[in-house]
Design a protein around this motif. Structure first.
Motif, PDB file in Angstrom:
ATOM      1  N   VAL A 113       0.905  -1.421  -0.155  1.00 12.05           N
ATOM      2  CA  VAL A 113       0.105  -0.479  -0.067  1.00 12.05           C
ATOM      3  C   VAL A 113       0.641   1.448   0.164  1.00 12.05           C
ATOM      4  O   VAL A 113       1.949   0.848   0.488  1.00 12.05           O
ATOM      5  CB  VAL A 113      -1.180   0.325   1.190  1.00 12.05           C
ATOM      6  N   ILE A 114       0.467   2.074  -0.684  1.00 15.49           N
ATOM      7  CA  ILE A 114       1.088   3.822  -0.659  1.00 15.49           C
ATOM      8  C   ILE A 114       0.794   4.232  -0.104  1.00 15.49           C
ATOM      9  O   ILE A 114      -0.764   4.750  -0.406  1.00 15.49           O
ATOM     10  CB  ILE A 114       1.753   3.967  -2.098  1.00 15.49           C
ATOM     11  N   TYR A 115       0.967   4.982   1.303  1.00 13.94           N
ATOM     12  CA  TYR A 115       0.350   6.958   1.596  1.00 13.94           C
ATOM     13  C   TYR A 115       1.006   8.224   0.685  1.00 13.94           C
ATOM     14  O   TYR A 115       2.303   7.626   1.135  1.00 13.94           O
ATOM     15  CB  TYR A 115       1.076   6.496   2.495  1.00 13.94           C
ATOM     16  N   ALA A 128      -3.040   2.413   9.391  1.00 13.32           N
ATOM     17  CA  ALA A 128      -4.178   1.252  10.271  1.00 13.32           C
ATOM     18  C   ALA A 128      -4.991   1.004   9.277  1.00 13.32           C
ATOM     19  O   ALA A 128      -5.108   0.111   8.780  1.00 13.32           O
ATOM     20  CB  ALA A 128      -5.298   1.258  11.308  1.00 13.32           C
ATOM     21  N   PHE A 129      -5.102   2.154   8.069  1.00  9.04           N
ATOM     22  CA  PHE A 129      -6.263   2.023   7.448  1.00  9.04           C
ATOM     23  C   PHE A 129      -5.014   1.530   5.683  1.00  9.04           C
ATOM     24  O   PHE A 129      -6.182   0.705   5.381  1.00  9.04           O
ATOM     25  CB  PHE A 129      -6.476   2.969   6.868  1.00  9.04           C
ATOM     26  N   ALA A 130      -4.147   1.667   6.119  1.00 12.82           N
ATOM     27  CA  ALA A 130      -3.469   0.924   5.271  1.00 12.82           C
ATOM     28  C   ALA A 130      -3.751  -0.242   5.206  1.00 12.82           C
ATOM     29  O   ALA A 130      -3.021  -1.107   4.563  1.00 12.82           O
ATOM     30  CB  ALA A 130      -1.738   1.013   5.030  1.00 12.82           C
ATOM     31  N   VAL A 131      -3.646  -0.832   6.731  1.00 13.63           N
ATOM     32  CA  VAL A 131      -3.618  -2.389   7.307  1.00 13.63           C
ATOM     33  C   VAL A 131      -4.651  -2.805   5.711  1.00 13.63           C
ATOM     34  O   VAL A 131      -4.882  -4.076   5.395  1.00 13.63           O
ATOM     35  CB  VAL A 131      -3.160  -2.823   8.414  1.00 13.63           C
ATOM     36  N   TYR A 132      -5.727  -2.066   6.620  1.00 18.60           N
ATOM     37  CA  TYR A 132      -7.448  -2.568   6.113  1.00 18.60           C
ATOM     38  C   TYR A 132      -7.256  -2.074   4.127  1.00 18.60           C
ATOM     39  O   TYR A 132      -7.673  -3.883   3.362  1.00 18.60           O
ATOM     40  CB  TYR A 132      -8.321  -1.071   6.233  1.00 18.60           C
ATOM     41  N   LEU A 133      -6.516  -2.031   3.416  1.00 18.68           N
ATOM     42  CA  LEU A 133      -5.904  -1.708   2.172  1.00 18.68           C
ATOM     43  C   LEU A 133      -5.548  -2.448   1.729  1.00 18.68           C
ATOM     44  O   LEU A 133      -6.112  -3.422   1.137  1.00 18.68           O
ATOM     45  CB  LEU A 133      -5.246  -0.241   1.266  1.00 18.68           C
ATOM     46  N   ALA A 134      -4.444  -3.252   2.118  1.00 19.62           N
ATOM     47  CA  ALA A 134      -3.850  -4.605   2.247  1.00 19.62           C
ATOM     48  C   ALA A 134      -4.466  -5.569   2.105  1.00 19.62           C
ATOM     49  O   ALA A 134      -4.250  -6.470   1.568  1.00 19.62           O
ATOM     50  CB  ALA A 134      -2.637  -4.504   3.312  1.00 19.62           C
ATOM     51  N   GLU A 135      -5.333  -6.197   3.634  1.00 20.50           N
ATOM     52  CA  GLU A 135      -5.792  -7.039   3.588  1.00 20.50           C
ATOM     53  C   GLU A 135      -6.658  -7.031   2.070  1.00 20.50           C
ATOM     54  O   GLU A 135      -7.476  -7.834   1.874  1.00 20.50           O
ATOM     55  CB  GLU A 135      -6.728  -7.105   4.943  1.00 20.50           C
ATOM     56  N   LYS A 136      -7.797  -5.562   2.346  1.00 18.24           N
ATOM     57  CA  LYS A 136      -8.714  -5.961   0.784  1.00 18.24           C
ATOM     58  C   LYS A 136      -8.221  -5.906  -0.639  1.00 18.24           C
ATOM     59  O   LYS A 136      -8.737  -7.066  -1.772  1.00 18.24           O
ATOM     60  CB  LYS A 136      -9.456  -4.680   0.742  1.00 18.24           C
ATOM     61  N   ALA A 137      -7.067  -5.934  -0.590  1.00 15.46           N
ATOM     62  CA  ALA A 137      -5.962  -5.902  -2.174  1.00 15.46           C
ATOM     63  C   ALA A 137      -5.430  -7.889  -2.529  1.00 15.46           C
ATOM     64  O   ALA A 137      -6.048  -7.536  -3.212  1.00 15.46           O
ATOM     65  CB  ALA A 137      -4.527  -4.708  -1.970  1.00 15.46           C
TER      66      ALA A 137
END
Length: 454
Positions: free
Chosen positions: A158-160, A436-445
């Motif tokens: 993920v990239i922020y 924490a939102f990056a963790v959510y996005l990684a899991e979704k991806a």
């Protein structure tokens, strides 16, 4: 809450991974992945530990895994165990020293990376010059034991986006990097760009549930149009479409008794000015002589709540959390400086908690109104804006009738409110949630990419 595991590196070159029995039970797993790197290995249940995943030195070298002794998440999909996530924070303005690698913003990034452990992510900072496209690796800046270190790692999960300004955002080279990583590598990229005031207003105007929060706003058209708005509201604000930090904002006031016009603004030397003019044309001729009016918006003036004759508005931060839901993460009141057109600290404004300036009952009432408005506006913006938004800073006002108004939405909100000692816990919360939102996005991806790219 998702379970996290300590990643332990064993001093051997065996292509074997030991995992907790509960993690790999009844699952066919053939590969291990970290960021964009993956390899075939054999998996065995750990004989006695349920809190760690053990990889060998040999696996560590292939995966380019920096062993920073952090508990990380583990995701299993398509016979692949992914450890991480590896989160890249993209920015510009790097220096040649590891003492302050990102110049004056180094402290902000060190604080942002300090939430790695409680969130369970491996986060690093990088710029376009640190990418090796041929090898598929990035030389990233990490924080470990309060020191900056550089490690070569795979492309992240993920990239922020933390580009510092519109100039860097519009740099063709940086735009190309973003495009490649998103389109060729399908890496989720969140907080993609700065908001344009008029564009945001027009998008939100299409959402009936939030239109009552929007003051009348238009691009500059003509003097007669401003005259109409002045007769309707008594005062208006002129703002740059792409402004930030309260720079370039002018308040224009019409006195119906004397037919005089007043303009309140801040000069370049940070001095607050209030000037009187016999006509609107004369006001513009003098005050806006060097300003391109086609880059300005005109906004309805609101009669705000006042404390000791000073106007009050509010900064409300919202963040997406580890479950992908919007949360209000901070609220602060901002009291304007004497004679100032804005409540910014630079103009003499003061940051206060709600409890400092309101009674307990009023504080609770206003907090609830601001939270409801911010959450509704966050959802409306998310639905009507391209890209993935993870955080927003709202500048909201409450008028004398108790109605809430939106003045601005910021996709990369400043952090000046957290200088207040009673708001520092919220500083930490906003940083935790942004990763924490990056963790959510990684899991979704990894597990449900169709939901991200629908």
């Amino acid at each position: 809450m998702r379970k996290r595991y300590l990643i332990e590196v064993a001093p051997n070159d065996q292509m074997i991974v030991f995992c907790p029995k509960s993690l790999i039970k009844d699952k066919a797993i053939k590969r291990i992945a970290f960021g964009s790197k993956s390899m075939a290995v054999d998996f065995y249940p750990h004989p006695d530990r349920n809190d760690r995943i053990v990889i060998s030195n040999g696996i560590q070298k292939v995966l380019l895994f920096p062993n920073l002794h952090l508990p990380l998440h583990a995701f299993i999909e398509n016979e692949v165990l992914t450890i991480g996530p590896l989160v890249g924070i993209f920015t510009s303005g790097f220096t040649s020293t590891l003492v302050q690698p990102i110049g004056e913003r180094t402290l902000f990034f060190s604080k942002l990376l300090s939430v790695n452990k409680p969130v369970g992510a491996l986060t690093f900072v990088f710029g376009e010059q640190h990418i090796d496209w041929e090898q598929g690796i990035i030389e990233g800046y990490f924080i470990h034991q309060s020191k900056w270190l550089k490690y070569k790692v795979p492309f992240p999960n993920v990239i922020y986006d933390r580009l510092p300004n519109r100039r860097s955002e519009n740099n063709p080279k940086l735009k190309k990097v973003k495009e490649r990583l998103q389109k060729e590598y399908l890496i989720p990229w969140y907080n993609p760009g700065f908001f344009n005031k008029l564009d945001i207003y027009e998008r939100l105007l299409q959402v009936s549930s939030v239109e009552n929060y929007l003051p009348e706003t238009h691009p500059f058209i003509s003097f007669s149009h401003i005259e109409t708005m002045l007769s309707k509201y008594g005062h208006v604000y002129m703002k740059p479409k792409n402004g930030s930090l309260g720079l370039g904002i002018h308040q224009i006031i019409f006195d119906k008794r004397t037919n005089d016009y007043y303009c309140r603004y801040q000069e370049k030397d940070d001095v607050n000015r209030l000037r009187k003019f016999p006509s609107l044309e004369k006001l513009f001729e003098i005050v806006f002589a060097s300003q391109p009016l086609d880059r300005m918006v005109v906004q309805q003036g609101i009669h705000l709540l006042r404390i000791d004759q000073r106007a009050v508005d509010f900064r409300v931060h919202t963040n997406k959390d580890e479950d992908g839901n919007w949360r209000v993460s901070a609220i602060a009141a901002k009291v304007s400086g004497a004679g100032s057109v804005t409540t910014h600290k630079r103009s003499g404004g003061e940051i206060k908690t709600m409890e400092e300036i309101f009674s307990k009952e009023l504080s609770q009432e206003y907090t609830k109104k601001l939270e409801d408005a911010a959450l509704q506006l966050s959802e409306a913006l998310e639905l009507n804006t391209e890209g993935i938004i993870g955080e927003i800073g709202f500048d909201l006002g409450i008028d004398r009738n108790g109605d809430v108004w939106l003045f601005e939405a910021n996709s990369k909100p400043g952090r000046s409110i957290f200088s207040h000692p009673d708001l520092r816990a919220f500083d930490l919360l906003t940083r935790k949630l942004s990763i924490a939102f990056a963790v959510y996005l990684a899991e979704k991806a990894l597990l449900h990419p169709e939901e991200l790219y629908k």
